[in-house]
Scaffold this motif. Structure first.
Motif, PDB file in Angstrom:
ATOM      1  N   GLN A  98     -43.679  20.419  11.783  1.00 27.37           N
ATOM      2  CA  GLN A  98     -44.905  19.664  12.019  1.00 27.37           C
ATOM      3  C   GLN A  98     -44.985  18.526  11.011  1.00 27.37           C
ATOM      4  O   GLN A  98     -45.088  18.736   9.811  1.00 27.37           O
ATOM      5  CB  GLN A  98     -46.128  20.559  11.877  1.00 27.37           C
ATOM      6  CG  GLN A  98     -47.394  19.747  12.064  1.00 27.37           C
ATOM      7  CD  GLN A  98     -48.622  20.598  12.153  1.00 27.37           C
ATOM      8  OE1 GLN A  98     -48.621  21.747  11.768  1.00 27.37           O
ATOM      9  NE2 GLN A  98     -49.686  20.021  12.669  1.00 27.37           N
TER      10      GLN A  98
ATOM     11  N   ILE B 171     -43.387  21.514   1.675  1.00 20.98           N
ATOM     12  CA  ILE B 171     -43.462  20.273   2.441  1.00 20.98           C
ATOM     13  C   ILE B 171     -44.243  19.221   1.665  1.00 20.98           C
ATOM     14  O   ILE B 171     -44.853  19.516   0.637  1.00 20.98           O
ATOM     15  CB  ILE B 171     -44.108  20.494   3.824  1.00 20.98           C
ATOM     16  CG1 ILE B 171     -45.460  21.198   3.657  1.00 20.98           C
ATOM     17  CG2 ILE B 171     -43.187  21.240   4.728  1.00 20.98           C
ATOM     18  CD1 ILE B 171     -46.350  21.036   4.833  1.00 20.98           C
TER      19      ILE B 171
ATOM     20  N   HIS C 181     -47.054  17.795   0.939  1.00 23.93           N
ATOM     21  CA  HIS C 181     -48.487  17.999   1.045  1.00 23.93           C
ATOM     22  C   HIS C 181     -48.991  18.210  -0.376  1.00 23.93           C
ATOM     23  O   HIS C 181     -48.301  18.851  -1.179  1.00 23.93           O
ATOM     24  CB  HIS C 181     -48.760  19.242   1.914  1.00 23.93           C
ATOM     25  CG  HIS C 181     -50.205  19.403   2.261  1.00 23.93           C
ATOM     26  ND1 HIS C 181     -51.068  20.097   1.463  1.00 23.93           N
ATOM     27  CD2 HIS C 181     -50.930  18.933   3.302  1.00 23.93           C
ATOM     28  CE1 HIS C 181     -52.267  20.059   2.008  1.00 23.93           C
ATOM     29  NE2 HIS C 181     -52.220  19.358   3.115  1.00 23.93           N
ATOM     30  N   PRO C 182     -50.146  17.688  -0.703  1.00 22.59           N
ATOM     31  CA  PRO C 182     -50.619  17.822  -2.087  1.00 22.59           C
ATOM     32  C   PRO C 182     -50.709  19.269  -2.565  1.00 22.59           C
ATOM     33  O   PRO C 182     -50.671  19.531  -3.757  1.00 22.59           O
ATOM     34  CB  PRO C 182     -51.996  17.170  -2.040  1.00 22.59           C
ATOM     35  CG  PRO C 182     -52.304  16.904  -0.617  1.00 22.59           C
ATOM     36  CD  PRO C 182     -51.025  16.839   0.096  1.00 22.59           C
ATOM     37  N   SER C 183     -50.822  20.198  -1.625  1.00 23.78           N
ATOM     38  CA  SER C 183     -50.972  21.593  -2.037  1.00 23.78           C
ATOM     39  C   SER C 183     -49.658  22.187  -2.530  1.00 23.78           C
ATOM     40  O   SER C 183     -49.653  23.177  -3.234  1.00 23.78           O
ATOM     41  CB  SER C 183     -51.471  22.418  -0.857  1.00 23.78           C
ATOM     42  OG  SER C 183     -50.531  22.342   0.185  1.00 23.78           O
TER      43      SER C 183
ATOM     44  N   LEU D 130     -47.701  23.646  -0.580  1.00 29.24           N
ATOM     45  CA  LEU D 130     -47.515  24.868   0.213  1.00 29.24           C
ATOM     46  C   LEU D 130     -46.267  24.742   1.081  1.00 29.24           C
ATOM     47  O   LEU D 130     -45.758  23.653   1.300  1.00 29.24           O
ATOM     48  CB  LEU D 130     -48.731  25.102   1.102  1.00 29.24           C
ATOM     49  CG  LEU D 130     -49.977  25.623   0.410  1.00 29.24           C
ATOM     50  CD1 LEU D 130     -51.141  25.629   1.371  1.00 29.24           C
ATOM     51  CD2 LEU D 130     -49.740  27.022  -0.131  1.00 29.24           C
TER      52      LEU D 130
ATOM     53  N   ALA E 144     -49.885   9.990 -16.202  1.00 33.11           N
ATOM     54  CA  ALA E 144     -50.043  11.161 -15.333  1.00 33.11           C
ATOM     55  C   ALA E 144     -51.437  11.770 -15.459  1.00 33.11           C
ATOM     56  O   ALA E 144     -52.030  12.191 -14.489  1.00 33.11           O
ATOM     57  CB  ALA E 144     -48.981  12.196 -15.651  1.00 33.11           C
TER      58      ALA E 144
ATOM     59  N   HIS F 181     -60.521  12.522  -6.004  1.00 29.35           N
ATOM     60  CA  HIS F 181     -60.173  13.945  -6.071  1.00 29.35           C
ATOM     61  C   HIS F 181     -61.387  14.810  -5.791  1.00 29.35           C
ATOM     62  O   HIS F 181     -61.318  15.779  -5.044  1.00 29.35           O
ATOM     63  CB  HIS F 181     -59.592  14.283  -7.443  1.00 29.35           C
ATOM     64  CG  HIS F 181     -58.184  13.823  -7.614  1.00 29.35           C
ATOM     65  ND1 HIS F 181     -57.257  13.958  -6.623  1.00 29.35           N
ATOM     66  CD2 HIS F 181     -57.555  13.245  -8.651  1.00 29.35           C
ATOM     67  CE1 HIS F 181     -56.102  13.470  -7.037  1.00 29.35           C
ATOM     68  NE2 HIS F 181     -56.261  13.028  -8.270  1.00 29.35           N
ATOM     69  N   TYR F 182     -62.494  14.411  -6.399  1.00 31.01           N
ATOM     70  CA  TYR F 182     -63.718  15.186  -6.163  1.00 31.01           C
ATOM     71  C   TYR F 182     -64.110  15.143  -4.685  1.00 31.01           C
ATOM     72  O   TYR F 182     -64.530  16.141  -4.106  1.00 31.01           O
ATOM     73  CB  TYR F 182     -64.859  14.639  -7.025  1.00 31.01           C
ATOM     74  CG  TYR F 182     -64.722  14.963  -8.482  1.00 31.01           C
ATOM     75  CD1 TYR F 182     -64.709  16.292  -8.920  1.00 31.01           C
ATOM     76  CD2 TYR F 182     -64.589  13.958  -9.423  1.00 31.01           C
ATOM     77  CE1 TYR F 182     -64.570  16.591 -10.252  1.00 31.01           C
ATOM     78  CE2 TYR F 182     -64.451  14.252 -10.770  1.00 31.01           C
ATOM     79  CZ  TYR F 182     -64.444  15.574 -11.182  1.00 31.01           C
ATOM     80  OH  TYR F 182     -64.301  15.880 -12.503  1.00 31.01           O
TER      81      TYR F 182
ATOM     82  N   ARG G 267     -62.109  14.704  -2.173  1.00 33.70           N
ATOM     83  CA  ARG G 267     -61.161  15.492  -1.369  1.00 33.70           C
ATOM     84  C   ARG G 267     -61.497  16.977  -1.456  1.00 33.70           C
ATOM     85  O   ARG G 267     -61.460  17.687  -0.448  1.00 33.70           O
ATOM     86  CB  ARG G 267     -59.729  15.252  -1.862  1.00 33.70           C
ATOM     87  CG  ARG G 267     -59.178  13.943  -1.350  1.00 33.70           C
ATOM     88  CD  ARG G 267     -57.818  13.686  -1.935  1.00 33.70           C
ATOM     89  NE  ARG G 267     -57.226  12.497  -1.330  1.00 33.70           N
ATOM     90  CZ  ARG G 267     -56.221  11.835  -1.867  1.00 33.70           C
ATOM     91  NH1 ARG G 267     -55.675  12.236  -2.993  1.00 33.70           N
ATOM     92  NH2 ARG G 267     -55.725  10.772  -1.268  1.00 33.70           N
ATOM     93  N   ILE G 268     -61.820  17.422  -2.661  1.00 39.42           N
ATOM     94  CA  ILE G 268     -62.192  18.825  -2.835  1.00 39.42           C
ATOM     95  C   ILE G 268     -63.417  19.131  -1.983  1.00 39.42           C
ATOM     96  O   ILE G 268     -63.449  20.106  -1.228  1.00 39.42           O
ATOM     97  CB  ILE G 268     -62.477  19.129  -4.321  1.00 39.42           C
ATOM     98  CG1 ILE G 268     -61.203  18.971  -5.137  1.00 39.42           C
ATOM     99  CG2 ILE G 268     -63.055  20.526  -4.484  1.00 39.42           C
ATOM    100  CD1 ILE G 268     -61.453  18.898  -6.633  1.00 39.42           C
TER     101      ILE G 268
ATOM    102  N   ALA H 212     -62.660  19.219   1.734  1.00 40.05           N
ATOM    103  CA  ALA H 212     -61.968  20.445   2.136  1.00 40.05           C
ATOM    104  C   ALA H 212     -62.947  21.612   2.180  1.00 40.05           C
ATOM    105  O   ALA H 212     -62.915  22.432   3.104  1.00 40.05           O
ATOM    106  CB  ALA H 212     -60.818  20.752   1.169  1.00 40.05           C
ATOM    107  N   GLU H 213     -63.826  21.678   1.183  1.00 39.03           N
ATOM    108  CA  GLU H 213     -64.811  22.759   1.165  1.00 39.03           C
ATOM    109  C   GLU H 213     -65.732  22.691   2.368  1.00 39.03           C
ATOM    110  O   GLU H 213     -66.023  23.692   3.017  1.00 39.03           O
ATOM    111  CB  GLU H 213     -65.660  22.668  -0.107  1.00 39.03           C
ATOM    112  CG  GLU H 213     -65.005  23.286  -1.311  1.00 39.03           C
ATOM    113  CD  GLU H 213     -65.767  22.973  -2.584  1.00 39.03           C
ATOM    114  OE1 GLU H 213     -65.286  23.338  -3.642  1.00 39.03           O
ATOM    115  OE2 GLU H 213     -66.845  22.339  -2.501  1.00 39.03           O
TER     116      GLU H 213
ATOM    117  N   GLU I 155     -64.010  23.780   5.464  1.00 33.99           N
ATOM    118  CA  GLU I 155     -63.884  25.230   5.530  1.00 33.99           C
ATOM    119  C   GLU I 155     -65.231  25.879   5.888  1.00 33.99           C
ATOM    120  O   GLU I 155     -65.293  26.807   6.689  1.00 33.99           O
ATOM    121  CB  GLU I 155     -63.389  25.777   4.196  1.00 33.99           C
ATOM    122  CG  GLU I 155     -63.400  27.295   4.200  1.00 33.99           C
ATOM    123  CD  GLU I 155     -62.357  27.893   3.307  1.00 33.99           C
ATOM    124  OE1 GLU I 155     -62.101  27.291   2.263  1.00 33.99           O
ATOM    125  OE2 GLU I 155     -61.820  28.952   3.660  1.00 33.99           O
TER     126      GLU I 155
END
Lengths: 729, 192
Positions: free
Chosen positions: A48, A102, A104-106, A108, A386, A450-451, A453-454, A457-458, A461
């Motif tokens: 995918q 893969i 992906h930022p995670s 995973l 960084a 970043h905040y 994005r978090i 995602a929350e 979900e």
């Protein structure tokens, strides 16, 4: 309408709110041609690489695949599904199909196909179509679908869905803005392959029949602009729109606003406004697919950053590991990051996939290039540190000034930190395009995106959970209704059966009249007993009550155990008499719930000792009733009812067994009617008393008394039966 | 005398006028309250909305709605284990009471799970089917059962009745779809 085109022809465009001018850094790669890389040792293809669902695997481990061979496919009619196939980028052998990290930022893992190239780079058979004009609309869309093209600008939306639309399209906008710093992939692609890109645009024109085609390109790519203007000179429909350089002009909504002055409302897709946007690299891929029958197996990737000795645009096969790209572009293992790299090379590589504004840091450099990878950035320590040191927000409001979506980044940040999802919805967090302009200008170096994005995602979900809970609720309600219905049906059935029995009894047969007289006699006996009981001294009663209460819990369990034993006994008896038709008794049992628990006490008398120990054991566990109660009665909460049902089943079995025994021995004595009479007598007596005494406990006590009487009788009968049996034998 | 009569008439007139007005407005208000009645969400419904609807019964009530009813009647708000602290916070907000930590008796691992039937062990007793509050188990007597993952709320009510212990609770796998951005994973510093 005309005025928009006039404005565009005059070179006057609109503006979008905010925007920033970060250092371009495009000089690193813009003057070097796109390089072809030698084949890597291994290709890792995630199944995918787009928005939607992955396709079904078509290959297995050990298969030899040819270049361009399709590896996954959807089952559904392909033109409408969100499934995009992937293809073999070169010929070779499938060495593994397994989960791998893969892009992906995670960090995973996801299912990937591993291909080991055989070095031959052998194509599967291709049908080159010299005249794409002769293809029908369906044929073109089929070709795009099977070529596995997904939007190459960054989102990866399946292209076949975006081109397969019927409503009238005013503007087809080709996005060549490439506004993000460092990236020059589209620039170079235009300069080197303008003819193919134009073929792609023509194909799109035939599919979508737009009124105007606008190519949006920033003015920092003069060579590309010149090439495009030359290539499109003979098509009056196509306008090359040279836009001032400003980040993020390349955002879909921003580019639409700059070119047409129309603001795309929140939650509306541009198609509703008669606008379709395609990335210029997607146009190239479409032409490749339709004309040259080449599926999407490679793309231009800008490999840039000051940590590389030879930053350059490369033709990367999909699935090429990032570390191979870095190696090819001479990633500095020594230098400013050298000392730490010596100890652990991978851990200290700071590699960003995507641009510096919207990209994400990779957890490992083993991840492969996918369809949406336009840039791999390996910055040096000074270039992009960084870890920024975030400090308190000073409320300067610069973020709100630069936000291209006209949001309030500062307020969003506070709400995101407080997890106030309601407020975030009010502030339209969903419209944030995560361009990073706010974080770029923030003097406190707050990583705002970043905040967001978090929080996004929350919220996503939470939304999913909410939908799930709604579904669960409706299912729970539906189940309750169903159970209620079933209960009602059962009750009516039982009532019918009872009525039938009564009617039978009322019939004028000798058996019935016999039974009736027996009932009358029994009733009289019960009355007499009651009178006697009433005359009992109160102290006696109290004592009786106390003992009963004490044994209440015990009795409950006891009678259950007893019922079970009774069942077993009945079974044994029946087995002795005849082994057949026992299962019928089981099925019939539930209909006779009106039965009492006489048999439950029969074995009680016999096995009182074992029972007592059993009951004690159960009492110790009484605090955890679920564990003690026999499994089949777990669901019934009413203990009394449970007791009754268990007893009824036992009794039914015993009765059946008796009947069978009698039938077997062909003994037509008075036992059967007598038996019947007993039952009905007990039923009636119990029913009458239960009505009078509502207290469960009291009713139980009486039931126990009746049961005792019955038990004695049953015991007698049993003995008789045994005798009969012996006689028969 | 005349002035008295005049005054009386005046007073009566005033009473009549005001009385008439009050009657008129009363009627108007009464009409409006019937005609423009706004159906407000009863408290129980609102509470039910906040609960996770796993129907697990860990709170001691046979489902989420009964617990919502109980909370509305003054039951402790900290008995919903699957909802966890978030749900307690929301209920406290709605009820206007103090936030309490999750009831100790109910402190369980509330990471999302789904039930899974080890199919070769299943004897087809249908006991789990009867226990499932959301009818998420498929099967028939003496046939193998299976769980519809999408419908399973992870309440684990089916685990206990199984006579052969063939049901296990499996944590939901993390995918890129349900992955949460992790503050520890990316260089973000929380500032208070």
């Amino acid at each position: 309408m005309e005025s928009i085109i006039n404005r565009i022809t005059r070179g006057h465009f609109w503006h979008f709110h905010g925007g920033i001018h970060p250092p371009q850094q495009k000089f690193l790669t813009k003057d070097k041609p796109i390089r072809n890389l030698p084949l890597p040792e291994q290709l890792i293809l995630p199944i995918q690489q787009h928005i939607g669902q992955p396709g079904d695997l078509l290959v297995s481990v050990g298969d030899r695949v040819l270049k361009g061979q399709v590896l996954t496919k959807s089952k559904k009619p392909t033109n409408q599904s969100m499934v995009v196939p992937v293809h073999a980028p070169t010929s070779g052998i499938v060495t593994a199909i397994k989960n791998s990290v893969i892009a992906h930022p995670s960090g995973l893992s996801s299912l990937c196909i591993f291909i080991e190239p055989d070095g031959e780079d052998k194509w599967q058979e291709r049908n080159i179509c010299e005249y794409p004009e002769l293809l029908t609309r369906e044929q073109v869309i089929d070709k795009i679908t099977s070529a596995g093209i997904a939007g190459m600008g960054g989102a990866g939306f399946p292209t076949h869905i975006k081109v397969n639309i019927q409503p009238e399209i005013n503007y087809l906008i080709i996005n060549a803005a490439e506004c993000e710093p460092y990236i020059t992939a589209d620039d170079l692609l235009i300069r080197e392959h303008s003819a193919t890109i134009l073929d792609g645009i023509n194909i799109l024109e035939r599919l979508l029949t737009p009124h105007h085609i606008l190519i949006g390109i920033e003015d920092n790519k003069p060579e590309a602009i010149k090439v495009l203007q030359q290539a499109t000179a003979d098509n009056p429909k196509i306008k090359v729109c040279v836009l001032p350089t400003k980040y993020p002009t390349g955002g879909e909504k921003q580019l639409i606003q700059v070119l047409t002055g129309q603001e795309v409302p929140s939650g509306v897709i541009p198609r509703k406004l008669g606008i379709v946007m395609q990335n210029i690299a997607t146009c190239f891929a479409i032409a490749d697919a339709v004309i040259f029958d080449t599926p999407l197996i490679r793309r231009v990737v800008t490999v840039s950053g000051q940590a590389l000795d030879k930053p350059q645009n490369v033709w990367a096969l999909l699935g090429t590991p990032i570390n191979y790209l870095l190696e090819q572009c001479h990633y500095q293992n020594t230098g400013d990051t050298g000392q730490r790299n010596k100890s652990n090379v991978n851990a200290n590589k700071h590699v960003i996939m995507g641009g510096p504004m919207m990209g994400f840091s990779l957890s490992t450099d083993q991840v492969p290039v996918v369809k949406i990878t336009n840039c791999v950035l390996a910055p040096s320590k000074d270039e992009i540190p960084a870890d920024n040191k975030e400090v308190e927000c000073i409320r300067c409001g610069q973020c709100a000034e630069v936000c291209p979506a006209q949001l309030l980044p500062q307020e969003l940040q506070w709400s995101a930190k407080a997890k106030d999802h309601q407020q975030l919805t009010k502030l339209n967090l969903a419209d944030c395009i995560e361009c990073g302009a706010c974080a770029y200008v923030c003097p406190s170096q707050i990583p705002l995106v970043h905040y967001y994005r978090i929080a996004k995602a929350e919220m996503r979900e939470q939304h999913v959970l909410h939908l799930q809970s709604e579904k669960a609720k409706t299912r729970f309600e539906a189940r309750k209704v169903r159970l209620e219905k079933e209960k009602l049906a059962r009750e009516t059935k039982q009532k019918k059966a009872a009525d039938a029995r009564k009617a039978k009894m009322a019939e004028n047969t000798p058996e019935a009249s016999n039974a009736k007289s027996a009932v009358a006699a029994a009733l009289a006996r019960v009355k007499a007993k009651k009178a006697k009981a009433a005359s009992l001294q109160p102290e006696e009663k109290l004592a009786e009550k106390a003992t009963l209460e004490k044994d209440e819990l015990q009795a409950d369990k006891k009678s259950q155990v007893a019922a079970a034993i009774a069942r077993a006994k009945a079974k044994k008896l029946a087995a002795k008499a005849s082994a057949s038709k026992l299962s019928d008794a089981e099925t019939e049992a539930p209909t006779e719930t009106s039965g009492e628990k006489p048999e439950t006490d029969t074995p009680k008398v016999k096995t009182s000792e074992t029972e007592a120990s059993q009951a004690k054991a159960s009492q110790t566990k009484a605090s955890q009733p679920k564990e003690v109660i026999p499994k089949e009665s777990v669901h019934k909460t009413n203990n009394y009812k449970k007791l009754k049902i268990a007893a009824a089943i036992a009794k039914a079995k015993a009765k059946k067994a008796q009947k069978l025994a009698e039938q077997n021995q062909s003994e037509n004595s008075d036992e059967l009617p007598q038996n019947k009479a007993e039952t009905s007598l007990n039923e009636k007596a119990e029913a009458a008393q239960a009505k009078k005494i509502k207290d469960d406990e009291k009713a139980k006590r009486i039931a126990a008394a009746v049961a005792k009487a019955k038990a004695a009788k049953a015991k007698r009968q049993e003995q008789q039966n045994k005798q009969n049996q012996q006689e028969a034998e | 005398m005349e002035t008295f009569v005049a005054n009386l008439t005046f007073a009566l007139l005033a009473i009549a006028v005001l009385g008439g007005m009050s009657l008129l407005f009363g009627a108007l208000l009464g009409y409006a309250s019937v005609k423009f009645k706004v159906e407000s969400d009863p408290l129980v419904e609102q509470l039910d909305q906040l609960l996770p609807q796993t129907q697990c019964g860990q709170c001691g009530y046979p489902g989420c709605k009964p617990y919502a009813q109980a909370v509305a009647n003054g039951e402790a708000i900290n008995k919903c284990a699957p909802g966890g602290d978030d749900t307690i916070k929301k209920i406290a907000e709605l009820m206007g009471v103090e936030v309490e930590p999750l009831d100790e008796n109910h402190e369980v691992d509330n990471s999302p799970k789904v039930a899974f039937i080890i199919e070769e062990d299943c004897i087809g007793c249908t006991k789990c089917i009867q226990a499932c509050p959301v009818d998420a188990i498929l099967g028939a007597a003496k046939q193998m059962h299976t769980i519809i993952i999408d419908e399973c709320t992870g309440c684990d009510l089916c685990v206990e009745p199984c006579p052969v212990d063939c049901i296990e609770m499996i944590p939901i796998e993390k995918t890129t779809q349900n992955w949460q951005w992790d503050l520890n994973n990316i260089p973000v510093v929380q500032v208070d």
